[in-house]
Design a protein around this motif. Structure first.
Motif, PDB file in Angstrom:
ATOM      1  N   LYS A   1     -43.534 -50.290   4.469  1.00  0.00           N
ATOM      2  CA  LYS A   1     -43.892 -51.358   5.410  1.00  0.00           C
ATOM      3  C   LYS A   1     -42.690 -52.265   5.659  1.00  0.00           C
ATOM      4  O   LYS A   1     -42.432 -52.691   6.792  1.00  0.00           O
ATOM      5  CB  LYS A   1     -45.053 -52.187   4.847  1.00  0.00           C
ATOM      6  CG  LYS A   1     -46.358 -51.431   4.688  1.00  0.00           C
ATOM      7  CD  LYS A   1     -47.048 -51.233   6.015  1.00  0.00           C
ATOM      8  CE  LYS A   1     -48.424 -50.615   5.826  1.00  0.00           C
ATOM      9  NZ  LYS A   1     -49.112 -50.395   7.128  1.00  0.00           N
ATOM     10  N   LEU A   2     -41.962 -52.570   4.587  1.00  0.00           N
ATOM     11  CA  LEU A   2     -40.803 -53.450   4.699  1.00  0.00           C
ATOM     12  C   LEU A   2     -39.691 -52.790   5.509  1.00  0.00           C
ATOM     13  O   LEU A   2     -39.004 -53.451   6.304  1.00  0.00           O
ATOM     14  CB  LEU A   2     -40.296 -53.803   3.297  1.00  0.00           C
ATOM     15  CG  LEU A   2     -39.221 -54.893   3.194  1.00  0.00           C
ATOM     16  CD1 LEU A   2     -39.681 -56.198   3.853  1.00  0.00           C
ATOM     17  CD2 LEU A   2     -38.860 -55.153   1.733  1.00  0.00           C
TER      18      LEU A   2
ATOM     19  N   LYS B   1     -38.241 -65.589   6.118  1.00  0.00           N
ATOM     20  CA  LYS B   1     -39.355 -64.890   6.779  1.00  0.00           C
ATOM     21  C   LYS B   1     -40.024 -65.777   7.820  1.00  0.00           C
ATOM     22  O   LYS B   1     -40.351 -65.329   8.932  1.00  0.00           O
ATOM     23  CB  LYS B   1     -40.384 -64.458   5.734  1.00  0.00           C
ATOM     24  CG  LYS B   1     -41.687 -63.892   6.294  1.00  0.00           C
ATOM     25  CD  LYS B   1     -42.649 -63.592   5.164  1.00  0.00           C
ATOM     26  CE  LYS B   1     -43.947 -62.982   5.663  1.00  0.00           C
ATOM     27  NZ  LYS B   1     -44.767 -63.910   6.464  1.00  0.00           N
TER      28      LYS B   1
ATOM     29  N   HIS C   1     -40.159 -50.604   7.906  1.00  0.00           N
ATOM     30  CA  HIS C   1     -40.614 -50.660   9.305  1.00  0.00           C
ATOM     31  C   HIS C   1     -40.351 -52.042   9.906  1.00  0.00           C
ATOM     32  O   HIS C   1     -39.849 -52.159  11.039  1.00  0.00           O
ATOM     33  CB  HIS C   1     -42.101 -50.322   9.369  1.00  0.00           C
ATOM     34  CG  HIS C   1     -42.685 -50.402  10.749  1.00  0.00           C
ATOM     35  ND1 HIS C   1     -42.360 -49.517  11.761  1.00  0.00           N
ATOM     36  CD2 HIS C   1     -43.564 -51.297  11.293  1.00  0.00           C
ATOM     37  CE1 HIS C   1     -42.999 -49.849  12.866  1.00  0.00           C
ATOM     38  NE2 HIS C   1     -43.741 -50.923  12.605  1.00  0.00           N
ATOM     39  N   LYS C   2     -40.668 -53.087   9.131  1.00  0.00           N
ATOM     40  CA  LYS C   2     -40.470 -54.455   9.619  1.00  0.00           C
ATOM     41  C   LYS C   2     -38.981 -54.756   9.806  1.00  0.00           C
ATOM     42  O   LYS C   2     -38.582 -55.356  10.821  1.00  0.00           O
ATOM     43  CB  LYS C   2     -41.078 -55.438   8.616  1.00  0.00           C
ATOM     44  CG  LYS C   2     -40.984 -56.904   9.046  1.00  0.00           C
ATOM     45  CD  LYS C   2     -41.800 -57.174  10.307  1.00  0.00           C
ATOM     46  CE  LYS C   2     -41.782 -58.631  10.686  1.00  0.00           C
ATOM     47  NZ  LYS C   2     -42.547 -58.907  11.905  1.00  0.00           N
ATOM     48  N   THR C   3     -38.158 -54.342   8.865  1.00  0.00           N
ATOM     49  CA  THR C   3     -36.719 -54.596   8.945  1.00  0.00           C
ATOM     50  C   THR C   3     -36.113 -53.852  10.134  1.00  0.00           C
ATOM     51  O   THR C   3     -35.251 -54.388  10.838  1.00  0.00           O
ATOM     52  CB  THR C   3     -36.010 -54.168   7.641  1.00  0.00           C
ATOM     53  OG1 THR C   3     -36.690 -54.743   6.523  1.00  0.00           O
ATOM     54  CG2 THR C   3     -34.571 -54.643   7.623  1.00  0.00           C
TER      55      THR C   3
ATOM     56  N   GLN D   1     -37.637 -53.163  12.875  1.00  0.00           N
ATOM     57  CA  GLN D   1     -38.066 -53.906  14.072  1.00  0.00           C
ATOM     58  C   GLN D   1     -37.175 -55.125  14.318  1.00  0.00           C
ATOM     59  O   GLN D   1     -36.752 -55.377  15.456  1.00  0.00           O
ATOM     60  CB  GLN D   1     -39.518 -54.356  13.928  1.00  0.00           C
ATOM     61  CG  GLN D   1     -40.553 -53.273  14.136  1.00  0.00           C
ATOM     62  CD  GLN D   1     -41.961 -53.821  14.055  1.00  0.00           C
ATOM     63  OE1 GLN D   1     -42.259 -54.740  13.278  1.00  0.00           O
ATOM     64  NE2 GLN D   1     -42.863 -53.279  14.870  1.00  0.00           N
TER      65      GLN D   1
ATOM     66  N   TYR E   1     -47.754 -59.887  -0.898  1.00  0.00           N
ATOM     67  CA  TYR E   1     -48.148 -59.010   0.218  1.00  0.00           C
ATOM     68  C   TYR E   1     -49.627 -58.655   0.114  1.00  0.00           C
ATOM     69  O   TYR E   1     -50.355 -58.644   1.116  1.00  0.00           O
ATOM     70  CB  TYR E   1     -47.290 -57.742   0.168  1.00  0.00           C
ATOM     71  CG  TYR E   1     -47.725 -56.625   1.076  1.00  0.00           C
ATOM     72  CD1 TYR E   1     -47.497 -56.684   2.454  1.00  0.00           C
ATOM     73  CD2 TYR E   1     -48.342 -55.482   0.560  1.00  0.00           C
ATOM     74  CE1 TYR E   1     -47.881 -55.645   3.276  1.00  0.00           C
ATOM     75  CE2 TYR E   1     -48.726 -54.431   1.379  1.00  0.00           C
ATOM     76  CZ  TYR E   1     -48.490 -54.516   2.740  1.00  0.00           C
ATOM     77  OH  TYR E   1     -48.873 -53.488   3.568  1.00  0.00           O
TER      78      TYR E   1
ATOM     79  N   SER F   1     -35.253 -60.146   5.039  1.00  0.00           N
ATOM     80  CA  SER F   1     -35.914 -58.848   4.950  1.00  0.00           C
ATOM     81  C   SER F   1     -35.026 -57.811   4.271  1.00  0.00           C
ATOM     82  O   SER F   1     -35.500 -57.020   3.442  1.00  0.00           O
ATOM     83  CB  SER F   1     -36.292 -58.372   6.362  1.00  0.00           C
ATOM     84  OG  SER F   1     -37.198 -57.297   6.311  1.00  0.00           O
TER      85      SER F   1
ATOM     86  N   GLN G   1     -49.480 -58.954   5.458  1.00  0.00           N
ATOM     87  CA  GLN G   1     -48.592 -59.479   6.501  1.00  0.00           C
ATOM     88  C   GLN G   1     -47.185 -59.645   5.945  1.00  0.00           C
ATOM     89  O   GLN G   1     -46.986 -60.370   4.970  1.00  0.00           O
ATOM     90  CB  GLN G   1     -49.101 -60.818   7.027  1.00  0.00           C
ATOM     91  CG  GLN G   1     -50.418 -60.741   7.769  1.00  0.00           C
ATOM     92  CD  GLN G   1     -50.338 -59.898   9.037  1.00  0.00           C
ATOM     93  OE1 GLN G   1     -49.436 -60.065   9.849  1.00  0.00           O
ATOM     94  NE2 GLN G   1     -51.291 -59.010   9.180  1.00  0.00           N
ATOM     95  N   LEU G   2     -46.220 -58.971   6.548  1.00  0.00           N
ATOM     96  CA  LEU G   2     -44.831 -59.094   6.110  1.00  0.00           C
ATOM     97  C   LEU G   2     -44.130 -60.177   6.914  1.00  0.00           C
ATOM     98  O   LEU G   2     -44.447 -60.401   8.067  1.00  0.00           O
ATOM     99  CB  LEU G   2     -44.069 -57.768   6.291  1.00  0.00           C
ATOM    100  CG  LEU G   2     -44.418 -56.669   5.274  1.00  0.00           C
ATOM    101  CD1 LEU G   2     -43.761 -55.387   5.672  1.00  0.00           C
ATOM    102  CD2 LEU G   2     -43.970 -57.076   3.886  1.00  0.00           C
TER     103      LEU G   2
ATOM    104  N   ASN H   1     -34.497 -63.976   9.683  1.00  0.00           N
ATOM    105  CA  ASN H   1     -35.539 -63.001   9.375  1.00  0.00           C
ATOM    106  C   ASN H   1     -34.926 -61.709   8.838  1.00  0.00           C
ATOM    107  O   ASN H   1     -35.395 -61.139   7.844  1.00  0.00           O
ATOM    108  CB  ASN H   1     -36.362 -62.660  10.617  1.00  0.00           C
ATOM    109  CG  ASN H   1     -37.034 -63.854  11.260  1.00  0.00           C
ATOM    110  OD1 ASN H   1     -37.303 -63.848  12.457  1.00  0.00           O
ATOM    111  ND2 ASN H   1     -37.310 -64.900  10.480  1.00  0.00           N
TER     112      ASN H   1
END
Length: 359
Positions: free
Chosen positions: A138-139, A257, A141-143, A145, A352, A269, A358-359, A265
């Motif tokens: 998940k992290l 964050k 994917h967020k990073t 993005q 988490y 991350s 929610q990250l 951000n």
């Protein structure tokens, strides 16, 4: 003769102070209420008010003066034909007594306050390998993005047109935004500076530190810019009384964050991602290689650049400084010593889990 008597009294007080701190360590709630959320708030604010405006680190000058005094005293001691070991012992004891008192009064008692996990009502339970891998995916994917939102190209290394001075200034905005969610992390009065010891710090493997005497947050100005925001926010966490390294890292993650600046951000991350990937690498090297392939190539370039920076400064002395710091942390009730940095992953995963993923 009077001076010798003073040395003896101060040395005796050192033992009494140590015993007193051991007793205080049994009452973390008392420390939280009367020191961390009481006396410390006034001391830290006062120190930042009188020294924060200086463009240089006054605390570093104190360190330099202290080193000179110690070296000069050693020189004088050995220059004498007959070394008075008893006198030397009490002189060292007196100096240690003063430093012990100032350290704990100005900041060090924060090591004895309740854990951040209990304060934020985050579970402190061990995580499973499955939870670690799920969270890391998940992290990643967020990073990815965040990285793409800045570069519009997943292969490009982020080259942000922002100075480190501007990053230091914006870090307080990040804490203002964090305080709207967690008021206990409110930060007032700037006292954030480049360390005069940045070169030796880099050789020792450190990115920054808080001067517990002057409450100045020091940052190594040589470190790569992409990790600079997370380091700055880490030192600011220490400044507001978050003592353990893992907890300061976690507060840094929260500040970056919740920042409105995408560069912050990204820095937070990637910092969190480093800890998670390092943990996976230790436990499941094959899984680490698979997860690494999911990262944007631009992020991999960033991680490689950071690794090469620190490797270029590696030397024989680093392990001894790290050993000294490990002993320092253990002496201040951080039983895991420098390995306590890995507790960052525990905080991340349990946070988490309670934040509805929610990250």
């Amino acid at each position: 003769m009077e001076r010798q008597k003073t040395y003896k009294i101060l040395t005796l007080l050192l033992l009494m102070q140590w015993a007193f701190v051991q007793i205080l360590s049994q009452y973390p709630s008392f420390i939280e209420k009367y020191y961390s959320n009481g006396l410390y708030l006034y001391i830290s604010k006062f120190m930042r008010l009188i020294l924060g405006w200086l463009p240089f680190s006054f605390g570093d000058l104190i360190y330099i003066a202290l080193i000179v005094v110690i070296l000069y005293s050693i020189f004088k001691l050995f220059k004498k034909k007959k070394i008075a070991l008893k006198t030397a012992f009490f002189k060292i004891g007196a100096l240690a007594s003063i430093l012990f008192f100032v350290f704990h009064l100005n900041w060090g008692l924060n090591y004895l306050r309740p854990s951040l996990s209990s304060h934020l009502k985050i579970d402190n339970k061990p995580y499973t390998d499955e939870e670690l891998i799920t969270f890391t995916k998940k992290l990643i994917h967020k990073t990815n993005q965040i990285h793409y939102s800045i570069t519009n190209n997943d292969t490009i290394l982020i080259q942000k047109n922002i100075s480190k001075k501007e990053i230091r200034e914006y870090s307080f905005e990040a804490y203002k935004q964090l305080a709207t969610i967690y008021p206990q992390f409110k930060h007032q009065t700037s006292s954030l500076k480049n360390s005069l010891f940045s070169v030796p710090l880099t050789y020792m493997g450190f990115a920054g530190y808080l001067n517990p005497v002057t409450n100045e947050a020091q940052v190594n100005y040589l470190i790569p810019k992409n990790s600079y925001p997370a380091t700055v926010c880490h030192e600011l966490a220490h400044q507001i009384g978050i003592a353990p390294e893992s907890e300061a890292n976690f507060v840094s993650y929260l500040a970056t964050k919740h920042s409105k600046n995408p560069f912050f951000n990204y820095a937070g991350s990637t910092m969190a991602l480093r800890y998670c990937l390092a943990d996976i690498y230790r436990k499941q090297p094959a899984q680490f290689e698979l997860l690494k392939k999911e990262l944007n190539k631009g992020i991999l370039k960033d991680l490689k650049e950071s690794q090469e920076f620190w490797q270029s400064y590696q030397n024989w002395s680093e392990k001894y400084f790290k050993l000294f710091y490990d002993s320092f942390l253990k002496a201040n009730k951080q039983k895991d010593g420098i390995k306590g940095y890995s507790k960052m992953v525990t905080l991340l995963i349990n946070y988490y889990n309670i934040e509805e993923h929610q990250l």
